[in-house]
Design an enzyme around this catalytic site. Structure first.
Site, mmCIF file in Angstrom:
data_model
loop_
_atom_site.group_PDB
_atom_site.id
_atom_site.type_symbol
_atom_site.label_atom_id
_atom_site.label_comp_id
_atom_site.label_asym_id
_atom_site.label_seq_id
_atom_site.Cartn_x
_atom_site.Cartn_y
_atom_site.Cartn_z
ATOM 1 N N MET A 222 13.234 23.778 3.007
ATOM 2 C CA MET A 222 12.458 23.064 1.992
ATOM 3 C C MET A 222 13.364 22.362 0.978
ATOM 4 O O MET A 222 13.096 21.226 0.568
ATOM 5 C CB MET A 222 11.530 24.043 1.254
ATOM 6 C CG MET A 222 10.545 23.349 0.336
ATOM 7 S SD MET A 222 9.497 24.489 -0.567
ATOM 8 C CE MET A 222 8.470 25.151 0.724
ATOM 9 N N TYR B 285 17.175 28.977 9.273
ATOM 10 C CA TYR B 285 15.927 29.592 9.736
ATOM 11 C C TYR B 285 15.829 29.538 11.256
ATOM 12 O O TYR B 285 16.159 28.528 11.879
ATOM 13 C CB TYR B 285 14.729 28.849 9.147
ATOM 14 C CG TYR B 285 14.464 29.183 7.703
ATOM 15 C CD1 TYR B 285 14.217 30.490 7.300
ATOM 16 C CD2 TYR B 285 14.458 28.182 6.740
ATOM 17 C CE1 TYR B 285 13.966 30.784 5.969
ATOM 18 C CE2 TYR B 285 14.202 28.466 5.417
ATOM 19 C CZ TYR B 285 13.958 29.780 5.028
ATOM 20 O OH TYR B 285 13.705 30.063 3.717
ATOM 21 N N LYS C 36 0.843 -1.202 0.000
ATOM 22 C CA LYS C 36 0.000 0.000 0.000
ATOM 23 C C LYS C 36 0.880 1.253 0.000
ATOM 24 O O LYS C 36 2.088 1.159 0.218
ATOM 25 C CB LYS C 36 -0.916 -0.023 1.227
ATOM 26 C CG LYS C 36 -0.142 -0.014 2.547
ATOM 27 C CD LYS C 36 -1.000 -0.447 3.720
ATOM 28 C CE LYS C 36 -0.197 -0.405 5.002
ATOM 29 N NZ LYS C 36 -0.879 -1.081 6.113
ATOM 30 N N ARG D 110 -9.851 -0.358 15.206
ATOM 31 C CA ARG D 110 -9.777 0.451 13.985
ATOM 32 C C ARG D 110 -10.814 -0.146 13.038
ATOM 33 O O ARG D 110 -11.982 0.160 13.154
ATOM 34 C CB ARG D 110 -8.349 0.419 13.417
ATOM 35 C CG ARG D 110 -8.121 1.418 12.309
ATOM 36 C CD ARG D 110 -6.664 1.485 11.862
ATOM 37 N NE ARG D 110 -6.172 0.209 11.342
ATOM 38 C CZ ARG D 110 -4.951 0.039 10.827
ATOM 39 N NH1 ARG D 110 -4.100 1.047 10.779
ATOM 40 N NH2 ARG D 110 -4.573 -1.137 10.370
#
Ligand code: PLP
Length: 360
Positions: free
Chosen positions: A303, A255, A35, A130
């Site tokens: 990023m 940053y 998956k 679940r």
């Protein structure tokens, strides 16, 4: 700049990991879980490399159709079942296996006669809460499915573990006990074990095992390296150093100016950031391999780039190859440093990364 960011997929390692798992569960058939685009490795290429698996497990109809379109003919199980009756004829036509995890699905099956039979696995909730039907409902729902001509017999029986990666957690034993009590004398194949179940709870192996993460060469256990389990990493996430400079003591990096240079030092910039799927929360000290040497990440991940401390490797050159995880640097180690699990890191590599596959 042509972005030097790439993910190499070692197909031989996939094959090796499958064989390794089969050795742990020689009596069981393997439903290889692919998956989420094969845990981020590319679903179709993974399915082809795992050609000797007995079947595949995916999350959605779209994933299953992608496999059929690629010519994969083994059984394919829809682990999340179906949501609407209109899906049922499509599922039957594609010869997919489907889990039934809720009474609403039994009602839909009753209301939807199918021209071809459908293979159903009744998924039982033994404690994870679940997807799955309550153990008390197993008998009646099983009987209702059994009464439908368009449901293939015998019906499969499955459950899923919540804590199998914790070897001393009694919950898995309790889940196995609840499962066995609920299905007791019903006919049909059983399937309980995910990766951790296969390795840590061998009596959960039964007819079908459902390995996921181990196929990709990562360990399901905290603190147990995949290498010790005989597994080989499949994905190597790579890039290059695109800049190196001296930064003076007391200056801040990146940053937020969160990381302060403790001395005059060499800082390297790697073309790899959260836009590629590298975790932004990887903390300073997370290992990165520059030309095969381990150096620590510093500052905040941006990023498109991240910083490394080159004090221990002054010979570094712009253009040096960088490994973020894979060969020689287990993805589990990076996951711990980013407060997450290898599953998430592997799944989240983005479309910006160039993938290539080879038998290495
Ligand atoms: C994802 C999944 C698996 C595989 O889990 P791993 O921990 O990766 O081995 C097995 N069974 C089901 C139902 C799943 O959703």
């Amino acid at each position: 700049m042509i972005r030097p960011v790439e993910a190499r997929i070692n197909l031989r390692a996939l094959e090796h990991n499958l064989q390794q798992i089969q050795r742990h569960a020689p009596q069981s058939k393997v439903l290889a879980i692919i998956k989420a685009n094969g845990y981020g490795h590319g679903m179709t290429r993974v399915a082809r490399a795992l050609n000797s698996a007995d079947g595949f497990g995916v999350a959605s109809f779209e994933e299953a159709v992608g496999l059929r379109d690629a010519g994969i003919s083994q059984p394919v199980m829809l682990l999340s079942g179906f949501l609407e009756a209109a899906e049922l004829p499509l599922i039957a036509r594609q010869q997919l296996w489907v889990t039934v995890h809720h009474p609403f699905q039994v009602e839909m099956l009753e209301r939807t006669p199918l021209p071809e039979p459908i293979t159903v696995w009744l998924k039982i909730d033994t404690g994870m809460h679940r997807l799955g039907i309550a153990p008390e409902q197993v008998r009646s729902l099983w009987q209702r499915l059994q009464d439908l001509d368009w449901v293939r017999k015998p019906i499969g029986l499955m459950t899923h573990f919540a804590c199998a990666d914790e070897r001393d957690n009694a919950m898995t034993r309790e889940q196995i006990t609840r499962f066995d009590a609920a299905v007791n004398d019903l006919p049909g194949d059983r399937s309980l074990a995910n990766s951790a179940g296969i390795l840590a709870w061998s009596d959960s192996q039964r007819h079908w095992i459902r390995p996921g993460i181990v196929l990709y060469g990562a360990s399901p256990f905290a603190g147990a390296p995949a290498r010790d389990l005989g597994l080989q990493p499949v994905m190597t996430l790579k890039s290059k150093l695109i800049s190196i400079h001296f930064v003076k003591r007391g200056e801040a990096i990146g940053y937020g100016a969160t990381w302060i240079c403790p001395e005059d030092m060499l800082v390297g910039i790697v073309a790899m950031g959260y836009g590629d799927g590298y975790p932004r929360h990887a903390k300073p000290g997370t290992p990165v391999l520059v030309a095969g040497r381990r150096v620590p990440l510093i500052g905040r991940v941006s990023m498109d780039s991240l910083f490394v401390d080159l004090r221990s490797y002054a010979e570094a050159q712009i253009g040096d190859s960088v490994v973020l995880w894979g060969d020689e640097l287990p993805v589990e180690e990076v996951a711990v440093c980013a407060n997450t699990i290898p599953y998430e890191l592997l799944c989240k590599v983005t479309g910006r990364v160039k993938f290539s596959a080879a038998m290495e």
